[in-house]
Write an enzyme that holds these catalytic residues in place. Structure first.
Site, PDB file in Angstrom:
ATOM      1  N   ASP A 164       0.878  -1.211   0.017  1.00 21.35           N
ATOM      2  CA  ASP A 164       0.098   0.204   0.087  1.00 21.35           C
ATOM      3  C   ASP A 164       0.841   1.283   0.037  1.00 21.35           C
ATOM      4  OD1 ASP A 164      -2.406   1.846   0.701  1.00 21.35           O
ATOM      5  OD2 ASP A 164      -3.429   0.215   0.768  1.00 21.35           O
ATOM      6  N   GLY A 223       4.670   1.444  -1.285  1.00 19.42           N
ATOM      7  CA  GLY A 223       5.061   1.703  -2.449  1.00 19.42           C
ATOM      8  C   GLY A 223       4.020   1.877  -3.541  1.00 19.42           C
ATOM      9  N   ASP A 224       4.117   2.078  -4.776  1.00 25.50           N
ATOM     10  CA  ASP A 224       3.191   2.727  -5.613  1.00 25.50           C
ATOM     11  C   ASP A 224       2.624   1.362  -6.696  1.00 25.50           C
ATOM     12  OD1 ASP A 224       1.728   3.850  -7.525  1.00 25.50           O
ATOM     13  OD2 ASP A 224       3.176   5.422  -8.246  1.00 25.50           O
ATOM     14  N   HIS A 268     -11.964  -0.671  -9.131  1.00 23.21           N
ATOM     15  CA  HIS A 268     -12.882   0.158  -9.183  1.00 23.21           C
ATOM     16  C   HIS A 268     -12.750   1.679  -9.028  1.00 23.21           C
ATOM     17  CE1 HIS A 268     -15.067  -0.028  -5.152  1.00 23.21           C
ATOM     18  NE2 HIS A 268     -13.705   0.404  -4.965  1.00 23.21           N
TER      19      HIS A 268
HETATM   20  C1  LIG Z   1     -10.701   1.314  -1.612  1.00 27.17           C
HETATM   21  S1  LIG Z   1      -9.124   1.072  -0.494  1.00 27.17           S
HETATM   22  C2  LIG Z   1      -9.164  -0.785  -0.577  1.00 27.17           C
HETATM   23  C3  LIG Z   1      -8.484  -1.195   0.723  1.00 27.17           C
HETATM   24  C4  LIG Z   1      -8.305  -2.622   0.914  1.00 27.17           C
HETATM   25  N1  LIG Z   1      -7.963  -3.593  -0.290  1.00 27.17           N
HETATM   26  C5  LIG Z   1      -9.727  -3.193   1.270  1.00 27.17           C
HETATM   27  O1  LIG Z   1     -10.675  -3.562   0.333  1.00 27.17           O
HETATM   28  O2  LIG Z   1     -10.267  -2.980   2.394  1.00 27.17           O
HETATM   29  C6  LIG Z   1      -7.903   1.600  -1.814  1.00 27.17           C
HETATM   30  C7  LIG Z   1      -6.668   1.393  -1.133  1.00 27.17           C
HETATM   31  O3  LIG Z   1      -5.675   1.759  -2.491  1.00 27.17           O
HETATM   32  C8  LIG Z   1      -4.614   2.289  -1.796  1.00 27.17           C
HETATM   33  N2  LIG Z   1      -3.868   2.887  -2.663  1.00 27.17           N
HETATM   34  C9  LIG Z   1      -4.090   4.076  -3.576  1.00 27.17           C
HETATM   35  N3  LIG Z   1      -3.317   4.280  -4.485  1.00 27.17           N
HETATM   36  C10 LIG Z   1      -2.197   3.459  -4.455  1.00 27.17           C
HETATM   37  C11 LIG Z   1      -0.992   3.249  -5.249  1.00 27.17           C
HETATM   38  N4  LIG Z   1      -0.571   3.998  -6.215  1.00 27.17           N
HETATM   39  N5  LIG Z   1      -0.200   2.222  -4.655  1.00 27.17           N
HETATM   40  C12 LIG Z   1      -0.640   1.153  -3.688  1.00 27.17           C
HETATM   41  N6  LIG Z   1      -1.669   1.640  -3.060  1.00 27.17           N
HETATM   42  C13 LIG Z   1      -2.648   2.612  -3.452  1.00 27.17           C
HETATM   43  C14 LIG Z   1      -5.097   3.298  -0.603  1.00 27.17           C
HETATM   44  O4  LIG Z   1      -4.128   3.643   0.350  1.00 27.17           O
HETATM   45  C15 LIG Z   1      -6.167   2.283  -0.163  1.00 27.17           C
HETATM   46  O5  LIG Z   1      -5.732   1.523   0.931  1.00 27.17           O
END
Ligand SMILES: C[S@@+](CC[C@H](N)C(=O)[O-])C[C@H]1O[C@@H](n2cnc3c(N)ncnc32)[C@H](O)[C@@H]1O
Length: 346
Positions: free
Chosen positions: A205, A233-234, A252
């Protein structure tokens, strides 16, 4: 002839429009921890709740809020003005195993603000996070630690049924390393590792959420904690190697180009002929007017992010563009009309 007790169209529409008030009232009493106070102290009057609350509350206003919520089935109410929990408010408490407290709180906070730009989102097709919050939603989370934590808790609190569904419908016994991409606080990875004692987990994340995930992992059994690696990370740059990728409520959030990049990153790092499992909504095809929360969640993706919910055909297109095919789609009975979409290499 109209049935005497039937509700006329304007009445039905007004009930729907007042859903915004219902949502805000439920979110507000939850943010003020009223269900938790009733769980702790038993049935109370508004004045007693004011005494027992750490927040400063107005007894008259609180009584009116409780009365309105009681009329919706959220509380019991006596002639003496004593309010108690019902099964509906029980799930707004911290103690409930099916608690939706975290996500109910978010509806009345930043998400409420962003939805204020809904008409503009339809006019422009663009997310309204920047217009309403001053920046894109993930940037806003990164800039506001309290929002980041609240969002992580919201996702965790909305994950109960989808996690049970994933455990019931997907077999991880042959897997060695599951990578939970954008896994938030790590609740899904923990549930998988609790079920499969030989499975290792990698939680990817944003770097800002990694310390929060670590704090969450500190609360779980050491035998599970030791098998989870947290990576900040990204995901659009690269994803860690693994033989199963799980993405719950991730695809989504993004437009097609980003999703294909992400799926390609999974394929590039995949060990062997693994699986990419998405836990997300699958919309009914156009013309199928079935009511599903996924159609409203799709509007949240429009107004808050640059994402959308997708039909089966659209999902197939995404996987195909990344050299994969869909092996199965299993609908779950969760809050957002989610399905498990299992993809494998072509
Ligand atoms: C809708 S939440 C879903 C979290 C988890 N998978 C769940 O369902 O409970 C989206 C997640 O994407 C992460 N996120 C957003 N951009 C990201 C990126 N570029 N790389 C890694 N994680 C990212 C956010 O920090 C967040 O935790």
């Amino acid at each position: 002839m109209e049935e005497p007790d039937s509700i006329p169209p304007e009445g039905i529409v007004m009930q729907m429009v007042m859903g915004a008030w219902v949502s805000s009232a439920i979110s507000g009493i939850t943010r003020l921890h009223i269900p938790d106070l009733l769980a702790e102290h038993g049935p109370c009057t508004a004045a007693q709740l004011v005494e027992r609350s750490a927040a400063k509350l107005d007894a008259g206003a609180l009584e009116r809020a409780l009365r309105a919520c009681a009329s919706l089935g959220l509380f019991s109410e006596s002639a003496e003005g004593v309010f108690g929990l019902t099964p509906l408010s029980e799930v707004l408490t911290r103690r409930s195993p099916a608690s939706v407290k975290g996500i109910a709180e978010m509806f009345g906070a930043s998400w409420w603000k962003v939805w204020g730009g809904f008409a503009e989102a339809v006019e422009t097709g663009a997310s309204q996070a920047t217009a309403q919050l001053g920046m894109e939603y993930w940037e806003y989370c990164n800039a506001n630690p309290a929002e980041l934590l609240a969002f992580g808790e919201a996702m965790k609190s909305n994950s109960h049924r989808s996690t049970l569904g994933l455990l019931a419908h997907c077999d991880f016994s042959g897997a060695q390393t599951v990578v939970d991409i954008a896994g938030g606080l790590g609740h899904l990875a923990v549930a998988l590792l609790e079920r499969y004692p030989n499975l290792r987990g990698v939680l990817l994340d944003l770097p800002t959420i990694a310390p929060l995930a670590k704090r969450h992992l500190d609360t779980v059994d050491a035998g599970v904690r030791e098998r989870v690696e947290i990576c900040g990370g990204d995901m659009f740059e690269s994803v860690p190697p693994g033989d199963v990728y799980v993405m719950k409520h991730i695809i989504h959030d993004w437009d097609d180009a980003r999703c294909i990049k992400l799926l390609n990153n999974c394929r590039a790092s995949m060990i062997g002929s693994g699986r990419v499992i998405c836990v997300d909504a699958v919309l009914p095809a156009m013309g199928d007017t079935t009511a599903t929360p996924a159609k409203l969640l799709d509007l949240n993706m429009l107004v808050s992010f640059q994402g959308k919910e997708r039909t089966r055909t659209q999902w197939e297109g995404l996987y195909a563009a990344a050299g994969m095919k869909i092996e199965s789609v299993t609908p779950l009975q969760d809050n957002f009309g989610t399905s498990i979409i299992v993809g494998t290499l072509v």
